[in-house]
Design a protein around this motif. Structure first.
Motif, PDB file in Angstrom:
ATOM      1  N   SER A   1       7.042   2.760   1.795  1.00 38.46           N
ATOM      2  CA  SER A   1       7.925   2.955   2.946  1.00 38.46           C
ATOM      3  C   SER A   1       8.011   4.449   3.223  1.00 38.46           C
ATOM      4  O   SER A   1       7.537   5.272   2.432  1.00 38.46           O
ATOM      5  N   SER A   2       8.652   4.775   4.335  1.00 35.87           N
ATOM      6  CA  SER A   2       8.799   6.186   4.682  1.00 35.87           C
ATOM      7  C   SER A   2       9.771   6.900   3.759  1.00 35.87           C
ATOM      8  O   SER A   2       9.847   8.126   3.769  1.00 35.87           O
ATOM      9  N   ARG A   3      10.544   6.172   2.925  1.00 38.49           N
ATOM     10  CA  ARG A   3      11.496   6.768   1.988  1.00 38.49           C
ATOM     11  C   ARG A   3      11.000   6.694   0.539  1.00 38.49           C
ATOM     12  O   ARG A   3      11.775   6.920  -0.390  1.00 38.49           O
ATOM     13  N   ALA A   4       9.747   6.431   0.368  1.00 35.61           N
ATOM     14  CA  ALA A   4       9.194   6.377  -0.989  1.00 35.61           C
ATOM     15  C   ALA A   4       9.213   7.773  -1.610  1.00 35.61           C
ATOM     16  O   ALA A   4       9.138   8.787  -0.901  1.00 35.61           O
ATOM     17  N   PRO A   5       9.342   7.856  -2.914  1.00 36.56           N
ATOM     18  CA  PRO A   5       9.382   9.175  -3.567  1.00 36.56           C
ATOM     19  C   PRO A   5       8.111   9.979  -3.264  1.00 36.56           C
ATOM     20  O   PRO A   5       6.992   9.455  -3.287  1.00 36.56           O
ATOM     21  N   CYS A   6       8.320  11.271  -2.968  1.00 38.77           N
ATOM     22  CA  CYS A   6       7.181  12.154  -2.726  1.00 38.77           C
ATOM     23  C   CYS A   6       7.629  13.597  -2.788  1.00 38.77           C
ATOM     24  O   CYS A   6       8.826  13.903  -2.753  1.00 38.77           O
ATOM     25  N   THR A   7       6.672  14.474  -2.833  1.00 39.13           N
ATOM     26  CA  THR A   7       6.900  15.910  -2.811  1.00 39.13           C
ATOM     27  C   THR A   7       6.175  16.472  -1.599  1.00 39.13           C
ATOM     28  O   THR A   7       5.044  16.066  -1.310  1.00 39.13           O
ATOM     29  N   PRO A   8       6.816  17.372  -0.849  1.00 40.07           N
ATOM     30  CA  PRO A   8       6.161  17.898   0.353  1.00 40.07           C
ATOM     31  C   PRO A   8       4.749  18.390   0.051  1.00 40.07           C
ATOM     32  O   PRO A   8       4.505  19.135  -0.907  1.00 40.07           O
ATOM     33  N   GLY A   9       3.822  17.931   0.885  1.00 42.83           N
ATOM     34  CA  GLY A   9       2.424  18.254   0.682  1.00 42.83           C
ATOM     35  C   GLY A   9       1.604  17.084   0.212  1.00 42.83           C
ATOM     36  O   GLY A   9       0.373  17.099   0.342  1.00 42.83           O
ATOM     37  N   ASP A  10       2.235  16.068  -0.373  1.00 43.78           N
ATOM     38  CA  ASP A  10       1.501  14.876  -0.802  1.00 43.78           C
ATOM     39  C   ASP A  10       0.922  14.158   0.411  1.00 43.78           C
ATOM     40  O   ASP A  10       1.512  14.162   1.496  1.00 43.78           O
ATOM     41  N   HIS A  11      -0.221  13.549   0.227  1.00 42.71           N
ATOM     42  CA  HIS A  11      -0.791  12.761   1.305  1.00 42.71           C
ATOM     43  C   HIS A  11      -1.511  11.562   0.714  1.00 42.71           C
ATOM     44  O   HIS A  11      -1.865  11.536  -0.475  1.00 42.71           O
ATOM     45  N   ALA A  12      -1.708  10.547   1.567  1.00 41.68           N
ATOM     46  CA  ALA A  12      -2.361   9.306   1.155  1.00 41.68           C
ATOM     47  C   ALA A  12      -2.935   8.648   2.394  1.00 41.68           C
ATOM     48  O   ALA A  12      -2.751   9.119   3.530  1.00 41.68           O
ATOM     49  N   TRP A  13      -3.601   7.536   2.194  1.00 42.18           N
ATOM     50  CA  TRP A  13      -4.201   6.838   3.327  1.00 42.18           C
ATOM     51  C   TRP A  13      -4.475   5.389   2.961  1.00 42.18           C
ATOM     52  O   TRP A  13      -4.504   4.990   1.791  1.00 42.18           O
ATOM     53  N   ASP A  14      -4.641   4.583   4.000  1.00 42.34           N
ATOM     54  CA  ASP A  14      -5.150   3.228   3.856  1.00 42.34           C
ATOM     55  C   ASP A  14      -6.034   2.944   5.061  1.00 42.34           C
ATOM     56  O   ASP A  14      -6.389   3.874   5.806  1.00 42.34           O
ATOM     57  N   GLU A  15      -6.385   1.710   5.303  1.00 45.95           N
ATOM     58  CA  GLU A  15      -7.324   1.404   6.379  1.00 45.95           C
ATOM     59  C   GLU A  15      -6.738   1.640   7.760  1.00 45.95           C
ATOM     60  O   GLU A  15      -7.485   1.776   8.737  1.00 45.95           O
ATOM     61  N   ALA A  16      -5.412   1.711   7.865  1.00 48.96           N
ATOM     62  CA  ALA A  16      -4.781   1.815   9.185  1.00 48.96           C
ATOM     63  C   ALA A  16      -4.129   3.157   9.456  1.00 48.96           C
ATOM     64  O   ALA A  16      -4.045   3.589  10.614  1.00 48.96           O
TER      65      ALA A  16
ATOM     66  N   VAL B   1       6.459  15.106   4.349  1.00 44.38           N
ATOM     67  CA  VAL B   1       6.914  16.291   5.076  1.00 44.38           C
ATOM     68  C   VAL B   1       8.192  16.870   4.498  1.00 44.38           C
ATOM     69  O   VAL B   1       8.583  17.996   4.839  1.00 44.38           O
ATOM     70  N   ALA B   2       8.901  16.105   3.667  1.00 45.09           N
ATOM     71  CA  ALA B   2      10.131  16.558   3.012  1.00 45.09           C
ATOM     72  C   ALA B   2      10.309  15.710   1.755  1.00 45.09           C
ATOM     73  O   ALA B   2       9.628  14.689   1.581  1.00 45.09           O
ATOM     74  N   PRO B   3      11.192  16.109   0.875  1.00 43.74           N
ATOM     75  CA  PRO B   3      11.384  15.307  -0.329  1.00 43.74           C
ATOM     76  C   PRO B   3      11.696  13.851   0.026  1.00 43.74           C
ATOM     77  O   PRO B   3      12.627  13.568   0.797  1.00 43.74           O
ATOM     78  N   ASP B   4      10.876  12.941  -0.484  1.00 44.78           N
ATOM     79  CA  ASP B   4      11.046  11.500  -0.276  1.00 44.78           C
ATOM     80  C   ASP B   4      11.061  11.136   1.204  1.00 44.78           C
ATOM     81  O   ASP B   4      11.806  10.253   1.648  1.00 44.78           O
ATOM     82  N   ARG B   5      10.251  11.818   2.013  1.00 42.64           N
ATOM     83  CA  ARG B   5      10.204  11.551   3.457  1.00 42.64           C
ATOM     84  C   ARG B   5       8.747  11.585   3.917  1.00 42.64           C
ATOM     85  O   ARG B   5       8.095  12.621   3.933  1.00 42.64           O
ATOM     86  N   TRP B   6       8.220  10.409   4.243  1.00 46.06           N
ATOM     87  CA  TRP B   6       6.840  10.266   4.678  1.00 46.06           C
ATOM     88  C   TRP B   6       6.767  10.106   6.190  1.00 46.06           C
ATOM     89  O   TRP B   6       7.660   9.544   6.827  1.00 46.06           O
ATOM     90  N   LYS B   7       5.635  10.585   6.736  1.00 51.90           N
ATOM     91  CA  LYS B   7       5.283  10.271   8.116  1.00 51.90           C
ATOM     92  C   LYS B   7       3.813   9.845   8.110  1.00 51.90           C
ATOM     93  O   LYS B   7       3.061  10.186   7.218  1.00 51.90           O
ATOM     94  N   ARG B   8       3.444   9.059   9.188  1.00 46.16           N
ATOM     95  CA  ARG B   8       2.091   8.536   9.215  1.00 46.16           C
ATOM     96  C   ARG B   8       1.508   8.622  10.612  1.00 46.16           C
ATOM     97  O   ARG B   8       2.238   8.698  11.624  1.00 46.16           O
ATOM     98  N   ALA B   9       0.188   8.625  10.634  1.00 46.38           N
ATOM     99  CA  ALA B   9      -0.538   8.651  11.900  1.00 46.38           C
ATOM    100  C   ALA B   9      -1.567   7.541  11.859  1.00 46.38           C
ATOM    101  O   ALA B   9      -2.229   7.330  10.845  1.00 46.38           O
ATOM    102  N   ALA B  10      -1.716   6.834  13.028  1.00 43.07           N
ATOM    103  CA  ALA B  10      -2.632   5.695  13.078  1.00 43.07           C
ATOM    104  C   ALA B  10      -4.071   6.176  13.129  1.00 43.07           C
ATOM    105  O   ALA B  10      -4.390   7.230  13.685  1.00 43.07           O
ATOM    106  N   LEU B  11      -4.944   5.375  12.522  1.00 44.90           N
ATOM    107  CA  LEU B  11      -6.366   5.632  12.526  1.00 44.90           C
ATOM    108  C   LEU B  11      -7.029   4.687  13.507  1.00 44.90           C
ATOM    109  O   LEU B  11      -6.627   3.523  13.654  1.00 44.90           O
ATOM    110  N   SER B  12      -8.049   5.163  14.212  1.00 43.76           N
ATOM    111  CA  SER B  12      -8.743   4.322  15.206  1.00 43.76           C
ATOM    112  C   SER B  12     -10.228   4.611  15.187  1.00 43.76           C
ATOM    113  O   SER B  12     -10.666   5.669  14.760  1.00 43.76           O
ATOM    114  N   ASP B  13     -10.988   3.630  15.663  1.00 45.21           N
ATOM    115  CA  ASP B  13     -12.445   3.792  15.778  1.00 45.21           C
ATOM    116  C   ASP B  13     -12.759   4.628  17.009  1.00 45.21           C
ATOM    117  O   ASP B  13     -11.964   4.726  17.946  1.00 45.21           O
ATOM    118  N   TRP B  14     -13.971   5.159  17.039  1.00 42.46           N
ATOM    119  CA  TRP B  14     -14.435   5.847  18.249  1.00 42.46           C
ATOM    120  C   TRP B  14     -15.927   5.726  18.404  1.00 42.46           C
ATOM    121  O   TRP B  14     -16.626   5.307  17.483  1.00 42.46           O
TER     122      TRP B  14
END
Length: 349
Positions: free
Chosen positions: A315-330, A336-349
């Motif tokens: 979730s967007s409130r999962a534990p994290c440290t600023p600078g961590d990043h991850a990915w999945d198929e989507a 971006v902040a302690p225990d604060r995630w943001k995400r961007a959608a991936l698309s074909d081109w």
């Protein structure tokens, strides 16, 4: 009673013979009587058998070609040396760079000597109990560097070994070894206590005392040592260099700028991968050049990066440290902040 002229004097000088007494000496001496002793003023002093006044033209008294064997088996503990040579030079002058010897053993071999020639051999058959604390040494070299009251004391070596190669052979096939230390275990037992040691170097003395080097490698100007420390390819080693039990005020291994560690070396000293510091960055490289650079500010330059474990947040409130990043198929995720995630959608081109 009347003695023959000189008979009493000669008999007195002869070792172990009494002077004549009693009846007059017979006209003929006994058959087993010793020969008259020579004049002490002109006769040489008696020397032991095989003892020569001149050894190979040196003019120095010594044993010339004789074999000497010393056997000593004291009834109890005897701290007295079997053979002791004292040389004490409290004053006087010597020639500069001249080498003086308290005990000198000189040997020589020829091209037809197929055996082992040992100039000096020290062998000790040790049967003392380990629990007694006795430390038994076959050969011991100790030098006490003491103050002289005048100035700095000269260089001191507890033991000095030299192998001087004077053959002028290119790529010699026979070794010239300065010192060889062998430890042979004659039974296939383990050594969990690490008690079979090829070379032990103990330094120190009193708390706070400094010893410059444990092992110092030094070359004369222009000379080259192909391998400072090398492990032979025969046999099996557990750990090459073990510094786990040590405490360092500096670092376990020190390299200068421009030096690197070869990572895939072969017996001939070749390698194609290295890790080192070029004076600016920590560099991992191959034969083709640098592959990864890490600067002191933490900047990383790499040919490519690949995350083998994406680990997307639940979730967007999962534990994290600023600078961590991850990915999945989507999505691509970034903290971006302690225990604060943001995400961007991936698309074909």
């Amino acid at each position: 009673m009347r003695n023959r002229p000189g008979t009493a004097l000669l008999a007195f000088l002869a070792i172990g013979l009494p002077t004549l007494a009693g009846a007059e000496a017979p006209a003929q001496p006994p058959r087993d009587a010793p020969a008259p002793a020579p004049d002490p003023a002109s006769a040489p002093q008696p020397w032991p058998p095989n003892f020569s006044r001149s050894v190979q033209g040196t003019g120095v008294p010594g044993l010339d070609g004789g074999h000497v064997f010393l056997w000593n088996r004291p009834q109890g503990f005897d701290p007295v040396s079997t053979l002791r040579v004292d040389r004490h030079v409290p004053e006087g002058s010597g020639e500069a760079t001249h080498t003086y010897k308290a005990l000198w053993a000189l040997g020589s071999t020829g091209p037809h000597n197929a055996g082992y020639e040992w100039t000096i051999t020290g062998e000790l058959h040790n049967r003392a109990l380990a629990s007694t604390g006795a430390q038994n040494v076959a050969v011991n070299g100790t030098i006490f560097k003491e103050p002289n009251g005048l100035g700095p004391v000269g260089p001191s070596w507890a033991g000095n070994f030299n192998c001087v190669d004077m053959t002028d052979e290119a790529d010699p096939v026979a070794s010239c070894i300065g010192a060889e230390i062998d430890v042979s275990a004659q039974s296939p037992t383990t050594d969990r206590n690490r008690q079979r040691v090829g070379l032990q170097i103990s330094t120190g003395g009193v708390p706070g005392a400094h010893t410059g080097y444990g092992i110092l490698m030094g070359n004369l100007t222009g000379s080259i040592t192909d391998r400072a420390i090398s492990f032979q390819g025969e046999g099996t080693y557990g750990i090459g260099i073990d510094a786990a039990a040590a405490r360092f005020t500096g670092v376990p291994m020190l390299l200068a700028a421009g030096q690197a560690i070869g990572l895939d070396g072969d017996r001939e000293g070749g390698f194609s991968r290295s890790l080192g510091f070029d004076g600016r960055d920590l560099v991992y490289g191959t034969a083709a050049g640098p592959v990864v650079r890490v600067s002191d500010s933490g900047q990383i330059q790499a040919a490519s990066l690949r995350e083998s474990l994406p680990r997307p947040p639940a979730s967007s409130r999962a534990p994290c440290t600023p600078g961590d990043h991850a990915w999945d198929e989507a999505y691509e995720y970034r903290c971006v902040a302690p225990d604060r995630w943001k995400r961007a959608a991936l698309s074909d081109w």
